[in-house]
Enzyme design. Structure first.
Site: not given
Length: 424
Positions: A50-51, A111, A116, A122, A192
């Site tokens: 995602c980054n 990161s 993390e 990954q 939520g």
């Protein structure tokens, strides 16, 4: 040998571009197949999170690997883009700097959240996927295996991954653990269905959470999140019924005022029969009225309660940064020395084999001409020939070894191949 990289990340590429360059696992597979067809003598690994999206290529010979520009054009084409749309948003690295970058990424120093642990899995997954799509990847294998080893070394010899710095991770893995010895037997209620709820559920699952219920004003969103974590979804009007039996509550709604007031909670508190309740209120404004913390056996934590611990842990990680960087720098240097040594190995071996062939021919020719059967004479002549060859070869081969320690010995290697007329 050539190892290079084209990529983008959260550091300097806007999310709009990162989204366009994101790949699913199946898209990575097809992209790697296309790359193999276009550049059959090059290896490739494609990392997409995602980054970041990072495209690594490696080849034995510099002339067989695509240039950075060709890699950018290939990457753009694979996503249906023009190269000029993304070129200025990408960074490029080659050889040692590319290796250092990979080691840094795998060690989670690059990161968004430093330390993390997800990124290591990954990186490993990206490499394994590339291996599945290729018959042979010796250079990538060597480099990515080294990256995994360096990441483990950073994790072992520093505490950079041990100090959690996100609110959900601290709440679940530190605060909740002080109250509950285990989570696998606890009923977890998530109020939520946004990103914060999803992130918290990741940590809850990693800590053993199983019995998960999601409640949200929009039931479809509750269903999607619940399915993702093997939980169940309930309608919004079941909220207080679920609160009666919950052990662990995570609340992350966007309500403008508390959804659980002290009066409403009082109506179900007696029916809970003093059962311990841990409430993690991550909503801003708060979902649970502050007075709820005054009820017996209720532990209520808000974002403000956790922020100080987040900041303390962030500072602790920063202190470990120089130590982690030192490990990466040392490992990068040693890796490049070993890589360059392996580059010189085949050429040095071929030169020695050629010299041995010439020595043996000349030795046999001389012995036949002398017509001697004296073993001592033969042995002395053989030793002299051997010493002569070693002394002649020592300076050039030692120069190649020295250059391999300080950098890529391509110039000397090519010169040696031309001088000795060696075939590839």
């Amino acid at each position: 040998m050539k190892f290079q990289l084209v990529g983008c990340s959260h550091h300097h590429t806007p999310v709009e571009i990162r989204e366009k360059l994101a790949f699913s696992s199946e898209q990575i597979r097809s992209t790697l197949r296309d790359f193999r067809d276009a550049f059959p003598k090059s290896e490739a690994v494609l990392l997409s999170t995602c980054n970041r999206t990072e495209f690594y290529a490696a080849a034995e010979a510099s002339e067989t690997i695509p240039t950075h520009q060709e890699m950018i054009e290939f990457l753009a084409c694979s996503r249906g883009l023009r190269a000029d749309e993304i070129r200025d948003e990408l960074f490029v690295e080659s050889n040692e700097s590319a290796v250092r970058h990979l080691f840094t990424v795998a060690s989670s120093l690059d990161s968004l959240v430093i330390g993390e642990a997800q990124i290591l899995a990954q990186v490993k997954s990206a490499y394994e996927l590339a291996v599945q799509e290729s018959l042979s990847m010796p250079l990538s294998h060597m480099t990515f295996q080294a990256a995994l080893m360096v990441a483990k070394k950073v994790a072992t010899f520093t505490t950079i991954q041990q100090k959690r710095i996100s609110v959900p991770s601290i709440a679940v893995c530190e605060f909740a653990r002080e109250i509950f010895e285990r989570l696998d037997d606890k009923k977890i209620l998530v109020i939520g269905a946004g990103e914060m709820a999803e992130e918290t559920l990741v940590y809850l699952k990693s800590e053993g959470g199983k019995n998960i219920t999601v409640v949200n004003r929009h039931f479809e969103n509750a269903q999607k999140l619940a399915e993702q974590f093997d939980g169940k979804a309930v309608e919004w009007d079941s909220l207080f019924h679920e609160l009666e039996s919950a052990d662990f509550v995570v609340s992350t709604t966007g309500a403008t005022e508390p959804i659980v007031s002290a009066e409403k909670f009082a109506s179900i508190h007696d029916r809970r029969q003093e059962k311990t309740l841990f409430v993690l209120d991550l909503a801003i404004p708060r979902d649970f009225a502050g007075e709820i913390a005054d009820f017996s056996n209720v532990y209520l934590f808000t974002v403000d309660d956790l922020q100080s611990q987040c900041e303390a842990n962030r500072i602790a990680r920063q202190k470990e940064w120089p130590k982690a960087e030192k490990i990466i720098e040392k490992e990068t240097e040693e890796f490049m020395i070993e890589l360059n040594r392996r580059m010189t190995g085949p050429t040095i071996k071929r030169v020695r084999e050629l010299a041995a062939e010439i020595k043996d021919r000349e030795f046999n020719r001389l012995i036949n001409k002398l017509e001697t059967n004296d073993e001592k004479t033969k042995r002395e002549i053989g030793i002299s020939f051997e010493r002569l060859i070693n002394k002649l070869l020592h300076p050039p081969l030692e120069s190649i070894r020295d250059e391999a320690k300080s950098g890529e010995p391509t110039g000397l290697l090519n010169a040696l191949k031309r001088l000795f007329q060696l075939k590839d």
